[in-house]
Design an enzyme around this catalytic site. Structure first.
Site, short mmCIF file in Angstrom:
data_model
loop_
_atom_site.label_atom_id
_atom_site.label_comp_id
_atom_site.label_asym_id
_atom_site.label_seq_id
_atom_site.Cartn_x
_atom_site.Cartn_y
_atom_site.Cartn_z
CB SER A 64 -6.97 -1.03 -2.40
OG SER A 64 -5.11 -0.52 -1.85
CE LYS A 67 -7.04 1.66 0.02
NZ LYS A 67 -5.61 2.38 -1.23
CE1 TYR A 191 -6.57 1.80 3.92
CE2 TYR A 191 -4.14 1.25 4.90
CZ TYR A 191 -4.76 1.27 3.91
OH TYR A 191 -4.56 1.68 2.17
CE1 TYR A 243 -4.16 3.91 -4.82
CE2 TYR A 243 -3.63 1.95 -6.29
CZ TYR A 243 -4.47 2.42 -4.84
OH TYR A 243 -4.53 1.29 -3.98
CB VAL A 261 -0.36 -4.28 -3.20
CG1 VAL A 261 -0.67 -3.03 -3.39
CG2 VAL A 261 -1.31 -3.85 -1.99
N1 GLN Z 1 -2.75 -2.16 3.07
C1 GLN Z 1 -2.28 -1.91 1.26
C2 GLN Z 1 -1.86 -0.36 2.19
O1 GLN Z 1 -2.23 -0.17 3.02
C3 GLN Z 1 -3.33 -1.76 0.48
C4 GLN Z 1 -2.66 -0.71 -0.88
C5 GLN Z 1 -3.50 -0.86 -2.01
O2 GLN Z 1 -3.66 -2.39 -2.49
N2 GLN Z 1 -2.48 -0.53 -3.15
O3 GLN Z 1 -0.14 -0.35 1.65
#
Ligand code: GLN
Length: 309
Positions: A64, A67, A191, A243, A261
């Site tokens: 993420s 992003k 994505y 988050y 993650v």
């Molecule tokens: N690719 C992961 C997902 O979409 C990214 C989530 C994350 O890093 N928090 O679940």
């Protein structure tokens, strides 16, 4: 400036007995294979120095954290009109939450929860084939990091394509509300590949420098975004980058940050530098457990919190 190398060495030494804390993400099978006992940290300062410790040159799945780069691209493409499709408020929900999306009629709370990031990917995809949009992101990340060796790990992208059912649900949901323009498979193709970008802490710290230096990479002189846009992206990272752990991260660390993650965190000390940390074990809300501890130690020892030293 403080002796950053000594500070990094100290943090590494103090955390060495805690390596392996937390739980690696196992809902993406490829990520479940990662050795949890790894730890790396790198700082790139606006005056052009790089300091690092531990496994700072080992590429990991940035997930993420990508992003932030996609948001930068989407804002470059459609400007402030992006905010017609995505909000700018903290969600208070998990990164992959579905429930809020229905209540708010397909408009995700912010660009960093999965739903918001998927809408952002849809914006970047516009006018491109998925392969071109992925290529655009890869070129952009290589440009901001000034490193042509950065790649996407296809195995991770494939692994998530096969198991990312919640993300398919989120994308279909938004499509039903008219907030996704392209076929869901194409949007998620983009994505999942952005999330599968593979970068080391050193590369990531360099890539984040434009956010620390008013939109321009001070090492290369490349102008990436305006100072105002850099400031605003930092604001979103501070309020939404972790988050439902964003408040806690601001409380303990006090820097704009974005987690993934894969166990990475990119943090920004405006006017000073960009910091990347990686420790694969995650806390309950899916953010790197020791990564956040390491950044808290760094902020305390340098006085870099944006809220004062
Ligand atoms: N690719 C992961 C997902 O979409 C990214 C989530 C994350 O890093 N928090 O679940």
């Amino acid at each position: 400036m403080a002796d950053l190398q000594a500070i990094l060495d100290g943090i590494h030494a103090e955390l060495s007995s805690r390596l392996g804390e937390g739980k690696v993400a196992d809902y993406i099978p490829e990520l479940a294979k990662v050795d949890p006992n790894q730890f790396g940290m790198a700082i790139a300062t606006v005056d052009g120095n790089i300091h690092s410790v531990g496994h700072a040159d080992v590429p990991f799945s940035i997930q993420s954290i990508s992003k932030v780069f996609m948001l930068t691209l989407a804002l470059g493409k459609v400007g402030e009109s992006l905010w017609n499709r995505v909000g700018r408020e903290p969600s208070g929900t998990a990164f992959n939450s579905i429930v809020q999306l229905e209540r708010e009629e397909g408009i995700p709370r912010n660009p960093f929860v999965n739903a918001g990031a998927i809408a952002v990917s849809d914006v970047v995809l516009s006018g491109h084939a998925p392969r071109e949009a992925i290529g655009e992101l890869l070129r952009f990340v290589r440009y901001v990091a000034d490193d042509e060796t950065i790649t996407i790990d296809d195995k991770v992208a494939r692994s998530e394509t096969q198991t990312g059912f919640r993300n398919f649900a989120l994308a279909n949901f938004m499509r039903a509300y008219g907030n996704i323009d392209h076929p869901v498979e194409h949007v998620l193709g983009v994505y999942f590949h952005q999330c599968a970008l593979s970068m080391s802490c050193q590369q990531l710290a360099k890539a984040g420098l434009y956010l620390a230096a008013r939109g321009t990479n001070p090492i290369t002189g490349h102008s990436v975004v305006s100072p105002k846009r850099a400031r605003r992206i930092n604001a979103l990272m501070l309020t939404c980058g972790h988050y439902d752990g964003s408040g806690d991260f601001a409380y303990h660390v006090g820097l704009p940050g974005k987690s993934g993650v894969g166990g990475g965190i990119l943090a920004v000390a405006p006017g000073i530098g960009s910091i990347a940390v990686w420790s694969p074990g995650l806390n309950k809300v899916g953010n790197s457990q020791l990564g956040a501890v390491a950044l808290e130690m760094l902020a305390a020892r340098t006085g870099w919190s944006v809220f004062g030293d």
